[in-house]
Design a protein around this motif. Structure first.
Motif, PDB file in Angstrom:
ATOM      1  N   TYR A 138     -12.796  -1.771   0.554  1.00 31.45           N
ATOM      2  CA  TYR A 138     -12.202  -3.052   0.127  1.00 31.45           C
ATOM      3  C   TYR A 138     -12.856  -4.236   0.822  1.00 31.45           C
ATOM      4  O   TYR A 138     -12.688  -5.384   0.412  1.00 31.45           O
ATOM      5  N   GLY A 139     -13.613  -3.959   1.909  1.00 30.77           N
ATOM      6  CA  GLY A 139     -14.266  -5.038   2.635  1.00 30.77           C
ATOM      7  C   GLY A 139     -14.924  -4.551   3.911  1.00 30.77           C
ATOM      8  O   GLY A 139     -14.820  -3.380   4.281  1.00 30.77           O
ATOM      9  N   HIS A 154       0.823  -1.202   0.000  1.00 32.33           N
ATOM     10  CA  HIS A 154       0.000   0.000   0.000  1.00 32.33           C
ATOM     11  C   HIS A 154       0.862   1.258   0.000  1.00 32.33           C
ATOM     12  O   HIS A 154       1.910   1.290   0.633  1.00 32.33           O
ATOM     13  N   TYR A 200      -8.585 -12.487   7.350  1.00 32.40           N
ATOM     14  CA  TYR A 200      -9.812 -12.312   6.571  1.00 32.40           C
ATOM     15  C   TYR A 200     -10.664 -13.562   6.647  1.00 32.40           C
ATOM     16  O   TYR A 200     -10.193 -14.637   7.031  1.00 32.40           O
ATOM     17  N   PRO A 224     -13.386  -9.547   2.605  1.00 29.65           N
ATOM     18  CA  PRO A 224     -13.079  -8.754   1.415  1.00 29.65           C
ATOM     19  C   PRO A 224     -14.289  -8.641   0.469  1.00 29.65           C
ATOM     20  O   PRO A 224     -15.079  -9.555   0.356  1.00 29.65           O
ATOM     21  N   HIS A 225     -14.357  -7.472  -0.182  1.00 28.84           N
ATOM     22  CA  HIS A 225     -15.343  -7.285  -1.253  1.00 28.84           C
ATOM     23  C   HIS A 225     -14.774  -7.802  -2.579  1.00 28.84           C
ATOM     24  O   HIS A 225     -15.529  -8.094  -3.495  1.00 28.84           O
ATOM     25  N   TYR A 226     -13.465  -7.896  -2.673  1.00 23.49           N
ATOM     26  CA  TYR A 226     -12.820  -8.357  -3.902  1.00 23.49           C
ATOM     27  C   TYR A 226     -12.806  -9.886  -3.969  1.00 23.49           C
ATOM     28  O   TYR A 226     -12.894 -10.565  -2.949  1.00 23.49           O
TER      29      TYR A 226
END
Length: 117
Positions: free
Chosen positions: A94-95, A49, A67, A113-115
């Protein structure tokens, strides 16, 4: 060839943290001597990041988070095991994110996570 990653928590209560990870988070481990546990991690990913000059982590910092697939049921399960959560579940883009306490003064992130994984 690199075949994995080894993460570390430095704790003022290492034995308590080891027991917490084994008994509350449910990670299996190998005792490499004198109760020194090396935990098996079922899956991992790593992000790199950018930093911001005036906010957040500084360049050179590292972070470990966990996660899950279903944050609501994971939080409920961990609470039944006595895990203390320090923040409500919140959508960070992102989540879905929350944090829990661990021995040695840690506040650890847990997210769904949303990914796609």
């Amino acid at each position: 060839m690199i075949k994995g990653v080894h993460t570390m928590f430095y704790s003022s209560d290492a034995s308590g943290l080891r027991a917490f990870i084994r008994d509350k988070l449910g990670f299996s481990a190998t005792d490499v001597g004198d109760g020194w546990l090396i935990f098996d991690v079922p899956e991992a990913d790593m992000g790199c990041h950018p930093t911001e000059e005036d906010a957040g982590p500084k360049s050179g910092d590292a972070d470990i988070s966990f996660y899950c697939d279903d944050i609501e049921s994971t939080v409920a399960d961990l609470k039944q095991k006595g895990v203390v959560f320090t923040r409500e579940i919140d959508d960070h883009g992102y989540g879905l994110v929350t944090y829990f306490e661990a021995p040695g003064g840690f506040e650890i992130q847990l997210y769904q996570p949303h990914y796609a994984k």
